[in-house]
Design a protein around this motif. Sequence first.
Motif, PDB file in Angstrom:
ATOM      1  N   THR A 100       0.830  -1.204   0.000  1.00 18.74           N
ATOM      2  CA  THR A 100       0.000   0.000   0.000  1.00 18.74           C
ATOM      3  C   THR A 100       0.868   1.259   0.000  1.00 18.74           C
ATOM      4  O   THR A 100       1.300   1.714  -1.040  1.00 18.74           O
ATOM      5  CB  THR A 100      -0.972   0.003   1.195  1.00 18.74           C
ATOM      6  N   SER A 101       1.131   1.806   1.157  1.00 16.74           N
ATOM      7  CA  SER A 101       1.799   3.103   1.279  1.00 16.74           C
ATOM      8  C   SER A 101       3.204   3.139   0.676  1.00 16.74           C
ATOM      9  O   SER A 101       3.658   4.193   0.240  1.00 16.74           O
ATOM     10  CB  SER A 101       1.866   3.529   2.749  1.00 16.74           C
ATOM     11  N   HIS A 102       3.911   2.003   0.634  1.00 13.92           N
ATOM     12  CA  HIS A 102       5.277   1.966   0.113  1.00 13.92           C
ATOM     13  C   HIS A 102       5.402   1.055  -1.109  1.00 13.92           C
ATOM     14  O   HIS A 102       6.497   0.606  -1.439  1.00 13.92           O
ATOM     15  CB  HIS A 102       6.248   1.527   1.207  1.00 13.92           C
ATOM     16  N   ALA A 103       4.295   0.800  -1.780  1.00 14.34           N
ATOM     17  CA  ALA A 103       4.305  -0.101  -2.935  1.00 14.34           C
ATOM     18  C   ALA A 103       5.186   0.414  -4.068  1.00 14.34           C
ATOM     19  O   ALA A 103       5.777  -0.375  -4.811  1.00 14.34           O
ATOM     20  CB  ALA A 103       2.887  -0.333  -3.440  1.00 14.34           C
ATOM     21  N   ALA A 104       5.317   1.731  -4.211  1.00 15.82           N
ATOM     22  CA  ALA A 104       6.117   2.300  -5.301  1.00 15.82           C
ATOM     23  C   ALA A 104       7.606   2.360  -4.959  1.00 15.82           C
ATOM     24  O   ALA A 104       8.430   2.646  -5.834  1.00 15.82           O
ATOM     25  CB  ALA A 104       5.611   3.702  -5.638  1.00 15.82           C
ATOM     26  N   VAL A 105       7.971   2.076  -3.727  1.00  8.39           N
ATOM     27  CA  VAL A 105       9.374   2.103  -3.322  1.00  8.39           C
ATOM     28  C   VAL A 105      10.019   0.786  -3.739  1.00  8.39           C
ATOM     29  O   VAL A 105       9.498  -0.285  -3.418  1.00  8.39           O
ATOM     30  CB  VAL A 105       9.502   2.303  -1.790  1.00  8.39           C
ATOM     31  N   PRO A 106      11.133   0.836  -4.467  1.00 10.73           N
ATOM     32  CA  PRO A 106      11.790  -0.418  -4.860  1.00 10.73           C
ATOM     33  C   PRO A 106      12.090  -1.285  -3.635  1.00 10.73           C
ATOM     34  O   PRO A 106      12.493  -0.780  -2.584  1.00 10.73           O
ATOM     35  CB  PRO A 106      13.079   0.048  -5.531  1.00 10.73           C
ATOM     36  N   ARG A 107      11.885  -2.585  -3.786  1.00 10.29           N
ATOM     37  CA  ARG A 107      12.016  -3.497  -2.659  1.00 10.29           C
ATOM     38  C   ARG A 107      13.329  -3.340  -1.890  1.00 10.29           C
ATOM     39  O   ARG A 107      13.307  -3.265  -0.658  1.00 10.29           O
ATOM     40  CB  ARG A 107      11.840  -4.951  -3.107  1.00 10.29           C
ATOM     41  N   PRO A 108      14.491  -3.302  -2.541  1.00 17.21           N
ATOM     42  CA  PRO A 108      15.732  -3.162  -1.758  1.00 17.21           C
ATOM     43  C   PRO A 108      15.746  -1.899  -0.891  1.00 17.21           C
ATOM     44  O   PRO A 108      16.183  -1.932   0.256  1.00 17.21           O
ATOM     45  CB  PRO A 108      16.829  -3.111  -2.821  1.00 17.21           C
TER      46      PRO A 108
END
Length: 134
Positions: free
Chosen positions: A92-100
Motif C-alpha cells: 500500500t503506502s510503500h508499494a512504489a518504493v523499490p524493494r531493496p
Amino acid sequence: HLRVPAQCASAQRIAEFLNSHPRVERVNYPGLPSHPGHQLARKQMKAFGAMISLEVQGGYEGGKKVMNGVKIFARAASLGDTRSLIVHSASTSHAAVPRPQRVAMGITDGLVRLSIGVEAVEDLVEDLDQALAF
C-alpha cells in the motif's frame, strides 16, 4: 484520559497474543519484555502506546492476506484514531518504493502495522486470529 489508556491496555493484550501466535514471526511493541527497548520504555513511559508492528509468515502475500482478512480493523496508513487500523506497507503506502530500498528502511515484505482503537479487545484479538488463519 479515557481513550489513550484504554488503547494502550488493548495494545498490550494484542501484542501478547500476537507474540504467541504461530503465524507471527516477530512483534515490535515496547511493552513486550522481548523488545530491545523494553527496559528504557519502562523507565520513560506510563504505558507503551497503541502502535504495534508484526512480521507475519508468508512474506508479501501473508501480509496482504492478514490486512485483507480482518473485518474490524480499517485499512488505513495512519498513526491512530478511535478505530483500529491496519496497513501492509509493502502493498500500500510503500508499494512504489523499490524493494531493496524499502527493506533497507525496515519495511519488510511481511510487515503489518496496527494502530489499536477503542473497540473491545477480545473482538480485535478474534479478528486478528481469524485473519492469521490464511
